[in-house]
Write a protein that holds these residues in place. Structure first.
Motif, mmCIF file in Angstrom:
data_model
loop_
_atom_site.group_PDB
_atom_site.id
_atom_site.type_symbol
_atom_site.label_atom_id
_atom_site.label_comp_id
_atom_site.label_asym_id
_atom_site.label_seq_id
_atom_site.Cartn_x
_atom_site.Cartn_y
_atom_site.Cartn_z
ATOM 1 N N PHE A 1 46.979 -4.396 -64.917
ATOM 2 C CA PHE A 1 47.692 -4.544 -66.185
ATOM 3 C C PHE A 1 47.233 -5.804 -66.914
ATOM 4 O O PHE A 1 46.883 -5.764 -68.096
ATOM 5 C CB PHE A 1 49.205 -4.586 -65.928
ATOM 6 N N HIS A 2 47.211 -6.913 -66.214
ATOM 7 C CA HIS A 2 46.816 -8.163 -66.855
ATOM 8 C C HIS A 2 45.320 -8.174 -67.186
ATOM 9 O O HIS A 2 44.913 -8.772 -68.185
ATOM 10 C CB HIS A 2 47.231 -9.354 -65.994
ATOM 11 N N LYS B 1 50.131 -16.781 -76.706
ATOM 12 C CA LYS B 1 49.732 -18.000 -75.990
ATOM 13 C C LYS B 1 48.222 -18.185 -75.966
ATOM 14 O O LYS B 1 47.732 -19.284 -75.752
ATOM 15 C CB LYS B 1 50.278 -17.983 -74.566
ATOM 16 N N GLY B 2 47.476 -17.086 -76.111
ATOM 17 C CA GLY B 2 46.028 -17.188 -76.212
ATOM 18 C C GLY B 2 45.262 -16.862 -74.938
ATOM 19 O O GLY B 2 45.830 -16.562 -73.891
ATOM 20 N N THR B 3 43.952 -16.961 -75.078
ATOM 21 C CA THR B 3 43.027 -16.548 -74.020
ATOM 22 C C THR B 3 43.260 -17.288 -72.712
ATOM 23 O O THR B 3 43.270 -16.675 -71.641
ATOM 24 C CB THR B 3 41.570 -16.736 -74.492
ATOM 25 N N ASP B 4 43.434 -18.600 -72.768
ATOM 26 C CA ASP B 4 43.607 -19.357 -71.532
ATOM 27 C C ASP B 4 44.817 -18.870 -70.731
ATOM 28 O O ASP B 4 44.747 -18.744 -69.510
ATOM 29 C CB ASP B 4 43.719 -20.849 -71.808
ATOM 30 N N ALA B 5 45.917 -18.594 -71.408
ATOM 31 C CA ALA B 5 47.122 -18.115 -70.730
ATOM 32 C C ALA B 5 46.888 -16.732 -70.118
ATOM 33 O O ALA B 5 47.334 -16.456 -69.002
ATOM 34 C CB ALA B 5 48.302 -18.076 -71.688
ATOM 35 N N ILE B 6 46.180 -15.885 -70.840
ATOM 36 C CA ILE B 6 45.881 -14.538 -70.338
ATOM 37 C C ILE B 6 45.009 -14.643 -69.091
ATOM 38 O O ILE B 6 45.278 -14.011 -68.065
ATOM 39 C CB ILE B 6 45.199 -13.687 -71.428
ATOM 40 N N LEU B 7 43.961 -15.453 -69.160
ATOM 41 C CA LEU B 7 43.056 -15.583 -68.022
ATOM 42 C C LEU B 7 43.730 -16.243 -66.827
ATOM 43 O O LEU B 7 43.466 -15.871 -65.671
ATOM 44 C CB LEU B 7 41.807 -16.348 -68.440
ATOM 45 N N LYS B 8 44.602 -17.190 -67.078
ATOM 46 C CA LYS B 8 45.361 -17.817 -65.994
ATOM 47 C C LYS B 8 46.193 -16.762 -65.279
ATOM 48 O O LYS B 8 46.276 -16.741 -64.055
ATOM 49 C CB LYS B 8 46.251 -18.929 -66.545
ATOM 50 N N GLU C 1 50.754 -5.238 -56.319
ATOM 51 C CA GLU C 1 50.021 -6.389 -56.845
ATOM 52 C C GLU C 1 48.739 -5.970 -57.567
ATOM 53 O O GLU C 1 48.361 -6.572 -58.568
ATOM 54 C CB GLU C 1 49.720 -7.392 -55.735
ATOM 55 N N VAL C 2 48.067 -4.932 -57.075
ATOM 56 C CA VAL C 2 46.870 -4.444 -57.777
ATOM 57 C C VAL C 2 47.268 -3.873 -59.139
ATOM 58 O O VAL C 2 46.561 -4.073 -60.132
ATOM 59 C CB VAL C 2 46.084 -3.420 -56.924
ATOM 60 N N ALA C 3 48.415 -3.200 -59.207
ATOM 61 C CA ALA C 3 48.889 -2.696 -60.507
ATOM 62 C C ALA C 3 49.102 -3.859 -61.473
ATOM 63 O O ALA C 3 48.716 -3.775 -62.650
ATOM 64 C CB ALA C 3 50.186 -1.898 -60.327
ATOM 65 N N VAL D 1 45.597 -13.539 -65.104
ATOM 66 C CA VAL D 1 44.699 -12.672 -64.327
ATOM 67 C C VAL D 1 44.372 -13.352 -62.990
ATOM 68 O O VAL D 1 44.392 -12.714 -61.935
ATOM 69 C CB VAL D 1 43.415 -12.334 -65.121
ATOM 70 N N GLY D 2 44.072 -14.639 -63.042
ATOM 71 C CA GLY D 2 43.776 -15.369 -61.815
ATOM 72 C C GLY D 2 44.954 -15.384 -60.850
ATOM 73 O O GLY D 2 44.775 -15.200 -59.638
ATOM 74 N N GLU D 3 46.154 -15.602 -61.372
ATOM 75 C CA GLU D 3 47.354 -15.591 -60.530
ATOM 76 C C GLU D 3 47.537 -14.235 -59.870
ATOM 77 O O GLU D 3 47.851 -14.150 -58.669
ATOM 78 C CB GLU D 3 48.596 -15.921 -61.360
ATOM 79 N N GLU D 4 47.340 -13.176 -60.643
ATOM 80 C CA GLU D 4 47.525 -11.828 -60.098
ATOM 81 C C GLU D 4 46.462 -11.512 -59.050
ATOM 82 O O GLU D 4 46.758 -10.862 -58.041
ATOM 83 C CB GLU D 4 47.525 -10.781 -61.218
ATOM 84 N N ALA D 5 45.233 -11.973 -59.266
ATOM 85 C CA ALA D 5 44.177 -11.749 -58.272
ATOM 86 C C ALA D 5 44.538 -12.436 -56.956
ATOM 87 O O ALA D 5 44.342 -11.871 -55.868
ATOM 88 C CB ALA D 5 42.835 -12.254 -58.805
ATOM 89 N N THR D 6 45.075 -13.634 -57.043
ATOM 90 C CA THR D 6 45.506 -14.362 -55.840
ATOM 91 C C THR D 6 46.617 -13.600 -55.135
ATOM 92 O O THR D 6 46.625 -13.512 -53.890
ATOM 93 C CB THR D 6 45.972 -15.784 -56.221
ATOM 94 N N GLU D 7 47.533 -13.040 -55.890
ATOM 95 C CA GLU D 7 48.623 -12.275 -55.292
ATOM 96 C C GLU D 7 48.108 -11.019 -54.597
ATOM 97 O O GLU D 7 48.651 -10.610 -53.563
ATOM 98 C CB GLU D 7 49.687 -11.956 -56.333
ATOM 99 N N VAL D 8 47.044 -10.411 -55.129
ATOM 100 C CA VAL D 8 46.429 -9.260 -54.460
ATOM 101 C C VAL D 8 45.879 -9.699 -53.103
ATOM 102 O O VAL D 8 46.081 -9.025 -52.086
ATOM 103 C CB VAL D 8 45.312 -8.630 -55.323
ATOM 104 N N VAL D 9 45.191 -10.823 -53.087
ATOM 105 C CA VAL D 9 44.615 -11.330 -51.833
ATOM 106 C C VAL D 9 45.727 -11.592 -50.810
ATOM 107 O O VAL D 9 45.624 -11.198 -49.649
ATOM 108 C CB VAL D 9 43.781 -12.602 -52.091
ATOM 109 N N MET D 10 46.786 -12.232 -51.259
ATOM 110 C CA MET D 10 47.891 -12.540 -50.346
ATOM 111 C C MET D 10 48.550 -11.264 -49.820
ATOM 112 O O MET D 10 48.876 -11.166 -48.632
ATOM 113 C CB MET D 10 48.905 -13.454 -51.032
ATOM 114 N N ALA D 11 48.740 -10.278 -50.673
ATOM 115 C CA ALA D 11 49.327 -9.011 -50.243
ATOM 116 C C ALA D 11 48.417 -8.307 -49.242
ATOM 117 O O ALA D 11 48.892 -7.744 -48.249
ATOM 118 C CB ALA D 11 49.587 -8.106 -51.455
#
Length: 122
Positions: free
Chosen positions: A77-78, A40-47, A71-73, A49-59
């Motif tokens: 990974f991403h 899918k490319g760089t944009d999908a990968i970075l998106k 969530e940090v794992a 990462v951003g989603e996972e960072a938000t999930e860390v904050v929420m957790a």
């Protein structure tokens, strides 16, 4: 009498995971999540990462240790997939952390600002 086995280090774990990511990178996107993200490319990968960072904050806001670790794992990974996308490895991040070891956060921030001013001047 043999020596006691040594416990694997976090660097060993990260290096093994980086190898798996590289192996799966060129796999079939229909059969490999990692291959699908790279496809899918760089944009999908970075998106992701951003989603996972938000999930860390929420957790962390929920304050549940197990959920935070989970969530940090996912974020690590991403983030490793993002590193691989740019030809980088966990050892590069570890080297940067080691470089910073012993510096105060304020010293590191001041040094970073000085480098930015230097780069803007050229």
């Amino acid at each position: 009498m043999s020596a006691a086995p040594t416990a694997p280090t976090s660097n060993d774990t990260l290096a093994r995971l980086a190898e798996v990511i590289e192996q799966r990178r060129s796999g079939d996107p229909e059969r490999s999540y990692v291959a699908r993200l790279f496809n899918k490319g760089t944009d999908a990968i970075l998106k992701k990462v951003g989603e996972e960072a938000t999930e860390v904050v929420m957790a962390a806001k929920d304050g549940e240790p197990g959920k935070i670790v989970y969530e940090v794992a996912d974020l690590w990974f991403h983030s490793m997939i993002a590193l691989a996308q740019f030809g980088l490895k966990p050892v590069d991040v570890l080297a940067e952390l080691e470089r910073r070891e012993g510096l105060s956060g304020l010293e590191e921030f001041a040094a970073r600002k000085a480098r930015e001013r230097e780069q803007q001047g050229h």
